[in-house]
Design an enzyme around this catalytic site. Structure first.
Site, PDB file in Angstrom:
ATOM      1  N   TYR A 202       0.853  -1.192   0.000  1.00  0.00           N
ATOM      2  CA  TYR A 202       0.000   0.000   0.000  1.00  0.00           C
ATOM      3  C   TYR A 202       0.886   1.239   0.000  1.00  0.00           C
ATOM      4  CZ  TYR A 202      -3.518   3.391   1.499  1.00  0.00           C
ATOM      5  OH  TYR A 202      -4.358   4.475   1.584  1.00  0.00           O
ATOM      6  N   HIS A 208      -2.501   8.800  -9.049  1.00  0.00           N
ATOM      7  CA  HIS A 208      -3.056   7.834 -10.002  1.00  0.00           C
ATOM      8  C   HIS A 208      -2.898   8.444 -11.386  1.00  0.00           C
ATOM      9  CE1 HIS A 208      -6.416   4.792 -11.042  1.00  0.00           C
ATOM     10  NE2 HIS A 208      -5.902   5.249 -12.164  1.00  0.00           N
ATOM     11  N   GLU A 287      -3.354  -1.800 -13.407  1.00  0.00           N
ATOM     12  CA  GLU A 287      -4.341  -2.493 -14.234  1.00  0.00           C
ATOM     13  C   GLU A 287      -4.455  -1.817 -15.583  1.00  0.00           C
ATOM     14  OE1 GLU A 287      -8.566  -1.935 -13.145  1.00  0.00           O
ATOM     15  OE2 GLU A 287      -7.825  -0.665 -11.533  1.00  0.00           O
ATOM     16  N   ASN A 289      -7.513  -0.878 -18.580  1.00  0.00           N
ATOM     17  CA  ASN A 289      -8.912  -0.857 -18.991  1.00  0.00           C
ATOM     18  C   ASN A 289      -8.989  -0.989 -20.499  1.00  0.00           C
ATOM     19  OD1 ASN A 289     -10.240  -0.399 -16.419  1.00  0.00           O
ATOM     20  ND2 ASN A 289      -9.232   1.590 -16.446  1.00  0.00           N
ATOM     21  N   ARG A 291     -11.119  -0.448 -22.869  1.00  0.00           N
ATOM     22  CA  ARG A 291     -12.315   0.234 -23.347  1.00  0.00           C
ATOM     23  C   ARG A 291     -12.065   1.732 -23.363  1.00  0.00           C
ATOM     24  NH1 ARG A 291     -13.618   2.626 -18.628  1.00  0.00           N
ATOM     25  NH2 ARG A 291     -13.432   1.412 -16.694  1.00  0.00           N
TER      26      ARG A 291
END
Length: 447
Positions: A202, A208, A287, A289, A291
């Site tokens: 963490y 981000h 990760e 995405n 899309r």
């Protein structure tokens, strides 16, 4: 090129796709639930088909109904937008099995990136930096304890499927690990039907940062720069910027080169977004995405490309027609997600919109399906508008955003416009000095 595209979505993203199709001369088919019979995306489509009652599982997630709608209207391609079935590999396979084109990545790549463990393993093998943590699923509590001791506390327990903050729990020390592990698995099972979890270190003050990419079927891959999505509440993005206040052009080029090389090696196709945590000058992949993203308009603003148009062209077999050196980044763009929620409690506020006025002027874009008299149903995501501003510099963009938020008017339901007005007035935001934990603390402090 396609003769007719069915849009398997609703709201502002369905309208966004329709606009691109109309400019390309491609007729569109809207699908809708009975709750959305009078929705703007239904009114503006060339054809529309009702696919079920209000609950999403009976309408926008009803694969047989969507495929039947495509068949009876003669559509030859389906654009899934974001959310709903946009990252459902089985749906993409069914679309192709029915002789239609799925406007998105291959089912194989959707599966690879849809499982966060597989995605991390794939990207790590291709040289993309990762957050320290488990190599795969953490199946037992004893295994979780061992890995946590190795990477050091605090640690994050995360579901391998899904997203949006569900199935994610932090353990700050060994005494909290057992409860975090059990709660994450329970949430993951409830939300995604899959209780598999993994463990990561963490990070206490990360940003981000995500990278937008486009890839065609001819081996060409480019990146369209980064977006900073650190302004989050409960792991849900609230405001995004392009580019990131924390990233230099040199760092962007380095990250882009690493990411595009990796995607070229696996033969990725169409639009995609790689998400990273950025702390102490280091990136760590979390990760991908597979899309279109909600926040794609800010990328369009700084690079001048229509991402939906590019998705359609790629799906039709066209080459990109440009290289990385042709992509130029100009100015700064910020997006505010306007939700039908109480700005203090964040509870949903469905209802009838009595009046609606969108801000305008130079460098202002509003993507929304609202209109005076429309009903905001309680069955779907609370996002009702996206306010996007663009200016030559970040400070000019902030000034434009403040002015636009003052002009934004929605009467009849509460929205999060007041929250955004508070955020953009904060010195930390103006300085670009915030992390993914900033907004939670700000909200708690100012209540």
């Amino acid at each position: 090129m396609f003769n007719k595209i069915l849009i398997a979505n609703r709201g502002e993203i369905a309208l966004r796709i329709q606009r691109a199709c109309r400019e390309m001369g491609i007729p569109t088919v809207a699908v809708h639930s009975t709750a959305d019979a009078e929705a703007m995306h239904v009114r503006f489509a060339d054809e529309s088909v009702c696919i079920g009652p209000p609950p999403a599982r009976d309408s926008y997630l009803n694969i047989p109904a969507i495929l039947a709608a495509a068949t009876i209207t003669g559509a030859d391609a389906i654009h899934p937008g974001y959310g709903f079935l946009s990252e459902n590999a089985s749906f993409a396979e069914m679309v192709e099995a029915h002789g239609l084109t799925f406007i998105g990545p291959s089912p194989a790549h959707m599966r690879m990136m849809g499982d966060k463990i597989a995605a991390k393993q794939s990207m790590g093998a291709l040289g993309v930096p990762l957050v320290p943590g488990s190599d795969g699923e953490v199946a037992t509590l004893d295994e979780a304890r061992k890995i946590a001791d190795e990477v050091g506390y605090p640690v994050l327990i995360k579901a391998t499927a899904g997203g949006g903050g569900r199935g994610m729990k932090v353990a700050n020390d060994p005494s909290e690990l057992e409860e975090a592990w059990h709660v994450a698995r329970t949430e993951a099972k409830s939300a995604f039907g899959n209780d598999a979890v993994y463990l990561e270190k963490y990070l206490d003050k990360p940003r981000h940062v995500e990278l937008q990419v486009l890839a065609d079927a001819h081996g060409n891959v480019v990146h369209l720069g980064e977006r900073d999505c650190s302004m989050q509440r409960r792991h849900q993005k609230v405001l995004e910027e392009a580019g990131s206040p924390a990233i230099t052009p040199e760092v962007r080029d380095q990250l882009g080169a690493t990411a595009t090389a990796a995607l070229a090696k696996i033969g990725y196709r169409n639009a995609g977004t790689l998400e990273f945590l950025y702390q102490d000058g280091k990136f760590a992949f979390i990760e991908m995405n597979t899309r279109l993203q909600v926040e794609h308009p800010i990328t369009e603003a700084i690079c001048g490309l229509d991402l939906v148009r590019e998705q359609i062209r790629i799906a039709a077999g066209h080459a990109l027609g440009y290289t990385q050196s042709d992509i130029k980044f100009r100015g700064h763009a910020i997006e505010c997600r306007i939700n039908a929620e109480d700005p203090e409690t964040f509870l949903p506020t469905p209802g009838t919109v009595e009046a609606f006025h969108a801000p305008g002027g130079l460098g202002v874009r509003v993507d929304s399906a609202l209109y005076a008299g429309c009903k905001v149903p309680p069955y779907y995501d609370s996002l009702v508008a996206k306010l996007v501003v663009y200016a030559p510099t970040r400070l000019e963009a902030i000034a434009r955003l403040r002015r636009s938020l003052e002009e934004f008017a929605v009467v009849g339901i509460s929205t999060t416009v007041p929250l955004h007005q508070r955020i953009v007035a904060e010195p930390d935001f103006i300085a670009g000095d915030y992390t993914i934990h900033w907004l939670e603390k700000f909200v708690n402090r100012t209540r």
